[in-house]
Write a protein that holds these residues in place. Structure first.
Motif, PDB file in Angstrom:
ATOM      1  N   SER A 290      15.882  -3.498  13.908  1.00 31.97           N
ATOM      2  CA  SER A 290      16.306  -4.491  12.930  1.00 31.97           C
ATOM      3  C   SER A 290      15.183  -5.502  12.737  1.00 31.97           C
ATOM      4  CB  SER A 290      17.571  -5.204  13.406  1.00 31.97           C
ATOM      5  OG  SER A 290      17.892  -6.272  12.526  1.00 31.97           O
ATOM      6  N   ILE A 291      14.855  -5.778  11.476  1.00 26.82           N
ATOM      7  CA  ILE A 291      13.807  -6.765  11.215  1.00 26.82           C
ATOM      8  C   ILE A 291      14.392  -8.153  10.994  1.00 26.82           C
ATOM      9  CG2 ILE A 291      12.203  -5.065  10.286  1.00 26.82           C
ATOM     10  CD1 ILE A 291      12.952  -6.050   7.477  1.00 26.82           C
ATOM     11  N   GLY A 292      15.687  -8.302  11.266  1.00 25.79           N
ATOM     12  CA  GLY A 292      16.342  -9.586  11.116  1.00 25.79           C
ATOM     13  C   GLY A 292      17.444  -9.518  10.083  1.00 25.79           C
TER      14      GLY A 292
ATOM     15  N   LEU B 275       3.209   0.472   9.523  1.00 24.62           N
ATOM     16  CA  LEU B 275       4.340   0.387   8.608  1.00 24.62           C
ATOM     17  C   LEU B 275       4.580  -1.081   8.272  1.00 24.62           C
ATOM     18  CD1 LEU B 275       6.543   2.242   7.305  1.00 24.62           C
ATOM     19  CD2 LEU B 275       8.029   1.555   9.188  1.00 24.62           C
ATOM     20  N   TYR B 276       4.595  -1.376   6.970  1.00 21.59           N
ATOM     21  CA  TYR B 276       4.757  -2.760   6.513  1.00 21.59           C
ATOM     22  C   TYR B 276       6.052  -2.892   5.713  1.00 21.59           C
ATOM     23  CZ  TYR B 276      -0.265  -2.807   7.504  1.00 21.59           C
ATOM     24  OH  TYR B 276      -1.492  -2.702   8.111  1.00 21.59           O
ATOM     25  N   THR B 277       6.702  -4.046   5.861  1.00 17.03           N
ATOM     26  CA  THR B 277       7.914  -4.287   5.091  1.00 17.03           C
ATOM     27  C   THR B 277       8.127  -5.794   4.956  1.00 17.03           C
ATOM     28  OG1 THR B 277      10.258  -3.703   4.876  1.00 17.03           O
ATOM     29  CG2 THR B 277       9.464  -4.218   7.094  1.00 17.03           C
TER      30      THR B 277
ATOM     31  N   GLY C 268      11.858 -14.242   3.209  1.00 18.71           N
ATOM     32  CA  GLY C 268      10.667 -15.056   3.417  1.00 18.71           C
ATOM     33  C   GLY C 268       9.762 -14.680   4.553  1.00 18.71           C
ATOM     34  N   THR C 269       9.956 -13.512   5.189  1.00 19.72           N
ATOM     35  CA  THR C 269       9.026 -13.073   6.227  1.00 19.72           C
ATOM     36  C   THR C 269       8.679 -11.603   6.048  1.00 19.72           C
ATOM     37  OG1 THR C 269      10.738 -12.452   7.832  1.00 19.72           O
ATOM     38  CG2 THR C 269       9.951 -14.730   7.893  1.00 19.72           C
ATOM     39  N   ALA C 270       7.497 -11.223   6.534  1.00 23.94           N
ATOM     40  CA  ALA C 270       6.999  -9.855   6.428  1.00 23.94           C
ATOM     41  C   ALA C 270       6.503  -9.388   7.792  1.00 23.94           C
ATOM     42  CB  ALA C 270       5.867  -9.777   5.409  1.00 23.94           C
ATOM     43  N   PRO C 271       7.152  -8.395   8.409  1.00 22.19           N
ATOM     44  CA  PRO C 271       6.670  -7.857   9.674  1.00 22.19           C
ATOM     45  C   PRO C 271       5.852  -6.579   9.475  1.00 22.19           C
ATOM     46  CG  PRO C 271       8.942  -7.200   9.347  1.00 22.19           C
ATOM     47  CD  PRO C 271       8.525  -7.969   8.119  1.00 22.19           C
ATOM     48  N   ALA C 272       4.952  -6.333  10.421  1.00 26.76           N
ATOM     49  CA  ALA C 272       4.222  -5.068  10.504  1.00 26.76           C
ATOM     50  C   ALA C 272       4.724  -4.336  11.746  1.00 26.76           C
ATOM     51  CB  ALA C 272       2.731  -5.324  10.601  1.00 26.76           C
TER      52      ALA C 272
ATOM     53  N   GLY D 295       8.297   1.649  16.375  1.00 20.73           N
ATOM     54  CA  GLY D 295       8.912   0.526  15.682  1.00 20.73           C
ATOM     55  C   GLY D 295       8.585  -0.834  16.263  1.00 20.73           C
ATOM     56  N   ALA D 296       7.692  -0.893  17.262  1.00 18.64           N
ATOM     57  CA  ALA D 296       7.333  -2.179  17.856  1.00 18.64           C
ATOM     58  C   ALA D 296       6.706  -3.095  16.813  1.00 18.64           C
ATOM     59  CB  ALA D 296       6.369  -1.971  19.018  1.00 18.64           C
ATOM     60  N   GLU D 297       7.063  -4.381  16.856  1.00 19.39           N
ATOM     61  CA  GLU D 297       6.521  -5.340  15.901  1.00 19.39           C
ATOM     62  C   GLU D 297       5.112  -5.761  16.310  1.00 19.39           C
ATOM     63  OE1 GLU D 297       7.765  -9.767  14.609  1.00 19.39           O
ATOM     64  OE2 GLU D 297       9.253  -8.216  14.103  1.00 19.39           O
ATOM     65  N   LEU D 298       4.165  -5.618  15.377  1.00 23.41           N
ATOM     66  CA  LEU D 298       2.772  -5.960  15.642  1.00 23.41           C
ATOM     67  C   LEU D 298       2.478  -7.407  15.284  1.00 23.41           C
ATOM     68  CD1 LEU D 298       1.145  -2.715  14.215  1.00 23.41           C
ATOM     69  CD2 LEU D 298       1.873  -3.182  16.562  1.00 23.41           C
ATOM     70  N   TRP D 299       3.050  -7.873  14.192  1.00 23.53           N
ATOM     71  CA  TRP D 299       2.965  -9.278  13.795  1.00 23.53           C
ATOM     72  C   TRP D 299       4.036  -9.569  12.762  1.00 23.53           C
ATOM     73  CZ3 TRP D 299       2.312  -9.394   8.653  1.00 23.53           C
ATOM     74  CH2 TRP D 299       1.498  -8.434   8.031  1.00 23.53           C
ATOM     75  N   ARG D 300       4.260 -10.843  12.502  1.00 22.57           N
ATOM     76  CA  ARG D 300       5.228 -11.274  11.489  1.00 22.57           C
ATOM     77  C   ARG D 300       4.651 -12.489  10.778  1.00 22.57           C
ATOM     78  NH1 ARG D 300      11.064 -11.021  10.551  1.00 22.57           N
ATOM     79  NH2 ARG D 300      11.083  -9.361  12.115  1.00 22.57           N
ATOM     80  N   ALA D 301       4.677 -12.484   9.436  1.00 23.82           N
ATOM     81  CA  ALA D 301       4.068 -13.562   8.656  1.00 23.82           C
ATOM     82  C   ALA D 301       5.069 -14.142   7.662  1.00 23.82           C
ATOM     83  CB  ALA D 301       2.843 -13.041   7.894  1.00 23.82           C
ATOM     84  N   PRO D 302       5.007 -15.463   7.419  1.00 20.92           N
ATOM     85  CA  PRO D 302       5.837 -16.071   6.374  1.00 20.92           C
ATOM     86  C   PRO D 302       5.265 -15.779   4.999  1.00 20.92           C
ATOM     87  CG  PRO D 302       4.479 -17.742   7.406  1.00 20.92           C
ATOM     88  CD  PRO D 302       4.223 -16.467   8.166  1.00 20.92           C
ATOM     89  N   LEU D 303       6.153 -15.696   4.004  1.00 24.14           N
ATOM     90  CA  LEU D 303       5.751 -15.429   2.623  1.00 24.14           C
ATOM     91  C   LEU D 303       5.896 -16.687   1.782  1.00 24.14           C
ATOM     92  CD1 LEU D 303       7.389 -11.914   2.092  1.00 24.14           C
ATOM     93  CD2 LEU D 303       5.013 -12.441   2.692  1.00 24.14           C
ATOM     94  N   VAL D 304       5.227 -16.685   0.638  1.00 30.00           N
ATOM     95  CA  VAL D 304       5.229 -17.843  -0.242  1.00 30.00           C
ATOM     96  C   VAL D 304       6.587 -18.068  -0.889  1.00 30.00           C
ATOM     97  CG1 VAL D 304       4.442 -16.575  -2.272  1.00 30.00           C
ATOM     98  CG2 VAL D 304       3.930 -18.999  -2.080  1.00 30.00           C
ATOM     99  N   ASP D 305       7.410 -17.014  -0.942  1.00 29.69           N
ATOM    100  CA  ASP D 305       8.691 -17.128  -1.634  1.00 29.69           C
ATOM    101  C   ASP D 305       9.723 -16.252  -0.950  1.00 29.69           C
ATOM    102  OD1 ASP D 305      10.461 -18.003  -3.609  1.00 29.69           O
ATOM    103  OD2 ASP D 305       8.951 -17.777  -5.170  1.00 29.69           O
ATOM    104  N   TRP D 306      10.972 -16.478  -1.278  1.00 23.82           N
ATOM    105  CA  TRP D 306      12.052 -15.593  -0.894  1.00 23.82           C
ATOM    106  C   TRP D 306      12.343 -14.670  -2.076  1.00 23.82           C
ATOM    107  CZ3 TRP D 306      16.533 -17.623   2.521  1.00 23.82           C
ATOM    108  CH2 TRP D 306      16.014 -18.312   3.617  1.00 23.82           C
ATOM    109  N   GLY D 307      12.939 -13.527  -1.776  1.00 23.72           N
ATOM    110  CA  GLY D 307      13.314 -12.625  -2.860  1.00 23.72           C
ATOM    111  C   GLY D 307      12.891 -11.215  -2.555  1.00 23.72           C
TER     112      GLY D 307
END
Length: 419
Positions: free
Chosen positions: A171-173, A188-190, A195-199, A205-217
């Motif tokens: 689950s990515i949240g 694998l990117y999604t 408002g967040t994007a994990p790799a 399926g281990a999370e490599l990093w997670r970044a905030p995005l400029v917008d939601w949607g």
């Protein structure tokens, strides 16, 4: 789309994007990307498992990681005959076609199923394989030898395309997801729609990093050698570093409503964003290096690309436009005033016409070389829209592989056409 699935910004007026663009390089929310423990080591392990993108294959939604609808090396040549057709119930999204097989996710109310078919015969490859997330929305992509499904609630699972068995789930949240994940160069990117994007590492399926995005949607993840591109209508976009999630560039228009949901695409050295707002119904091209706007066109569907061409549709007129001169080489007009280019492959342009037909045009001349009635023709009084890829339970599309074309049609039918 409800306000809970996006950041709402009040629209004060319609201002040209070029006048209000805010560009930042190497700064912004992406600097706060959160790497998972030992992220650098995990990323290196993922990179070591790189495989090249297969030719003559359709890898999910708009065909590939660039979202450009172009299939390199496609061999299918019209006119076509029907090879087989299977009834999958309802709500069949864009298929994945690779390795002599066709894969689809069937979204039928609360029942979701991964289906694998032999590309030559349409025979099922394995017994029924249900997806147990209890969410009537799932999307599908392929990369690095695995299939990846993402549900509307943000549950990502990996599947073995040979056996249909699940490899892992994560689950990515608390997501609000409309588009499939994107595999590129061993990762694998999604994004979660909130408002967040994990790799993720494709092997487990281990999370490599997670970044905030400029917008939601809702935005598909477009990936190339420059990085990860996210776009929210023609109001904002971001370019992130693939290895770390660090923000490399941002564009944001103040006080403009970013609904999200319109797919973005990379082609001809630019990022293409689109808005379907009544006072901003156009596709806009942003230079990949500078963020400048070289061109924009009236458009009610996301552009598609072929060698030296961008295909832009607006109110039923599809134009083949040169990517060097921006002159129009030819145009096709829909009898219903709505058309979307779904695929460019093997020298042909595949159009979903508003009259329910799949129409195949010559990439060179624009002449109709073949058509087939895939859907019932709408009532004459029905308002037909060109592209609504974020609505319903499917991301629409067609696939090609091994001299065949695979097209979802009326009432859950998936039909294969052979040359």
């Amino acid at each position: 789309m409800s306000s809970s699935t996006r950041r709402v910004r009040a629209r004060s007026s319609c201002v040209p994007a070029t006048a209000l663009a805010v560009l930042a390089v190497g700064a912004g929310p992406g600097d706060g990307a959160t790497p998972a423990p030992a992220a650098a080591t995990a990323f290196a392990e993922a990179k070591a498992k790189v495989t090249t993108e297969p030719a003559d294959a359709t890898l999910g939604y708009r065909a590939n990681a660039r979202n450009d609808s172009f299939v390199a090396g496609a061999t299918a040549t019209p006119p076509f005959t029907k090879a087989w057709s299977v009834d999958l119930g309802s709500a069949v999204p864009a298929p994945v076609a690779v390795g002599g097989k066709v894969f689809v996710v069937v979204n039928d109310g609360p029942r979701m199923e991964l289906v694998g078919l032999d590309a030559a015969t349409g025979k099922r490859l394995w017994p029924q394989q249900l997806i147990t997330d209890n969410d009537p929305k799932a999307t599908l992509a392929y990369g690095g030898g695995l299939l990846y499904i993402q549900t509307g609630r943000g549950v990502v699972t990996a599947w073995d395309p040979a056996t249909g068995m699940q490899r892992w789930t994560r689950s990515i949240g608390s997501g609000s997801c409309e588009y499939p994940p994107t595999w590129y160069d061993g990762t694998l990117y999604t994004q979660d729609g909130r408002g967040t994007a994990p790799a993720l590492r494709p092997s487990d399926g281990a999370e490599l990093w997670r970044a905030p995005l400029v917008d939601w949607g809702w935005s598909p993840v477009v990936v190339d050698d420059l990085g990860l591109w996210f776009g929210f209508d023609n109001a904002s976009y971001q370019l992130l570093d693939r290895r770390t999630g660090r923000e490399l560039r941002r564009y944001d228009v103040p006080d403009l409503l970013a609904l999200g949901g319109n797919p973005i695409a990379r082609g001809a050295g630019v990022l293409w964003l689109r808005s379907d707002d009544t006072d901003d119904e156009r596709a806009v091209a942003y230079d990949q290096n500078t963020g400048a706007v070289p061109r924009s066109f009236p458009a009610d569907a996301t552009p598609a690309f072929g060698p030296g061409r961008v295909y832009v549709a607006y109110r039923g007129v599809v134009k083949a436009i040169s990517t060097t001169t921006y002159g129009t080489a030819w145009s096709y007009r829909s009898p219903r005033g709505a058309a979307t280019v779904r695929l460019v492959a093997g020298g042909y342009v595949y159009v979903k016409d508003g009259n329910g037909k799949l129409v195949v045009l010559s990439e060179r001349t624009g002449a109709v070389v073949w058509s087939h009635q895939l859907w019932a023709e709408p009532h004459p009084m029905e308002n037909v829209l060109a592209e609504e890829d974020w609505r319903g339970w499917v991301n629409p599309g067609i696939a090609t592989h091994g001299g065949r074309v695979f097209a979802p049609g009326q009432d859950g039918a998936l039909t294969a056409f052979a040359d």
